[in-house]
Design an enzyme around this catalytic site. Structure first.
Site, PDB file in Angstrom:
ATOM      1  N   ASP A  24     -78.306 -12.877  24.769  1.00  0.00           N
ATOM      2  CA  ASP A  24     -79.419 -12.945  23.818  1.00  0.00           C
ATOM      3  C   ASP A  24     -80.716 -12.615  24.538  1.00  0.00           C
ATOM      4  OD1 ASP A  24     -80.326 -14.289  20.983  1.00  0.00           O
ATOM      5  OD2 ASP A  24     -81.763 -14.737  22.574  1.00  0.00           O
ATOM      6  N   TYR A  66     -89.395 -10.308  25.901  1.00  0.00           N
ATOM      7  CA  TYR A  66     -89.005 -10.904  27.187  1.00  0.00           C
ATOM      8  C   TYR A  66     -89.255  -9.954  28.354  1.00  0.00           C
ATOM      9  CZ  TYR A  66     -86.266 -14.229  24.313  1.00  0.00           C
ATOM     10  OH  TYR A  66     -85.850 -15.163  23.399  1.00  0.00           O
ATOM     11  N   LYS A 102     -84.539  -8.626  19.673  1.00  0.00           N
ATOM     12  CA  LYS A 102     -85.411  -9.093  18.595  1.00  0.00           C
ATOM     13  C   LYS A 102     -86.646  -8.205  18.431  1.00  0.00           C
ATOM     14  CE  LYS A 102     -84.082 -13.765  19.974  1.00  0.00           C
ATOM     15  NZ  LYS A 102     -83.740 -13.495  21.399  1.00  0.00           N
ATOM     16  N   HIS A 145     -88.277 -11.803  15.239  1.00  0.00           N
ATOM     17  CA  HIS A 145     -88.493 -12.876  16.215  1.00  0.00           C
ATOM     18  C   HIS A 145     -89.277 -14.061  15.632  1.00  0.00           C
ATOM     19  CE1 HIS A 145     -88.698 -13.401  20.857  1.00  0.00           C
ATOM     20  NE2 HIS A 145     -88.531 -14.555  20.262  1.00  0.00           N
TER      21      HIS A 145
END
Length: 274
Positions: A45, A50, A75, A106
């Site tokens: 995930d 990120y 996401k 998200h």
């Protein structure tokens, strides 16, 4: 060790235990994901925000695992609600994939007012074959209701913050009432494994407190993805399927509810525009 699978409302399946990579640095990401894959994780995930999708993709490529044996989630970030297709295409390029298994919005960011448009775009992205399943993250009941009422298409999952000290029982019930699976992020909270109940049952069952908390998630039926960059901890977090918590242990952890959110409130959360 076989990880149980959950069947989603679109007929696809997802491993109930995955590996989370939030806040895993670019220096650590490929090694951490490679270790997770070696341990046996098959569900990764990640997210555009990120900043580590390329490292995830590198680990996948180097693993020599068959694509069909992996489940990859990423996401759509808050600034791309009106720009979903290019956003997903960028993520696919970084991941080195032609398709992800699950693509999520998200955050709803209701102050922007674009999450319904984003959901309509995700429906199109699934139809185009760029993602097998679509879902949402951090959606509260009104947000879920709006997109389902507007499109008639239900998300497959709602990924929300859940841990013993913040359980969101009403939102879980509302999500499941739509036939949407619940994914729990920040599953250990800010040190929920230091609560008395997990420590008590860790001693009783010969496990670690973190394993007790993660097993609690699994027995509640949540899809969960712990995160670590430490090889021993990555393996420990995977060793959850050779024991069960008795009903008394589940009740003790349920009683830890304290309303202690450690992330943002989806009703008001607006992240930096990057």
């Amino acid at each position: 060790m076989n990880v149980p699978s959950v069947t989603l409302n679109d007929g696809n399946t997802i491993p109930q235990l995955g590996f989370g990579v939030w806040q895993v640095s670019t220096d650590d990401i490929t090694r951490a994901v490679s270790t997770a894959l070696e341990v046996g994780y098959r569900h990764i995930d990640t997210a555009a925000i990120y900043g580590n999708e390329e490292g995830v993709g590198k680990a996948i490529f180097e693993s020599a695992l068959k694509r069909d044996d992996l489940f990859v989630t990423t996401k759509l970030w808050n600034t791309r609600h009106q720009d979903a297709r290019p956003a997903l295409e960028e993520s696919l390029t970084k991941l080195g994939l032609e398709q992800v298994d699950l693509y999520l919005i998200h955050w709803p960011v209701p102050t922007q007012g674009h999450y319904q448009q984003a959901w309509e775009s995700l429906i199109e992205l699934k139809e185009a074959g760029l993602t097998r399943s679509i879902g949402v993250s951090n959606f509260l009941a009104p947000h879920l209701d709006q997109i389902i009422d507007a499109t008639g298409v239900k998300p497959t999952v709602n990924q929300i913050e859940i841990h013993p000290s913040f359980q969101q029982a009403d939102l879980v019930a509302h999500t499941r009432g739509h036939g949407v699976e619940v994914e729990s992020y920040s599953p250990l909270g800010l040190g929920d494994f230091d609560l008395d109940a997990p420590k008590k049952w860790a001693t009783e069952l010969g496990r670690t407190p973190a394993q007790i908390v993660l097993r609690w998630h699994l027995q509640h039926g949540y899809i969960v993805f712990p995160k670590s960059v430490t090889p021993e901890r990555i393996a420990e977090n995977f060793a959850l399927f050779d024991f069960e918590l008795p009903a008394e242990a589940m009740a003790d952890l349920d009683a830890c509810e304290a309303g202690k959110r450690c992330g943002g409130d989806p009703a008001t959360f607006v992240a930096p525009n990057r």
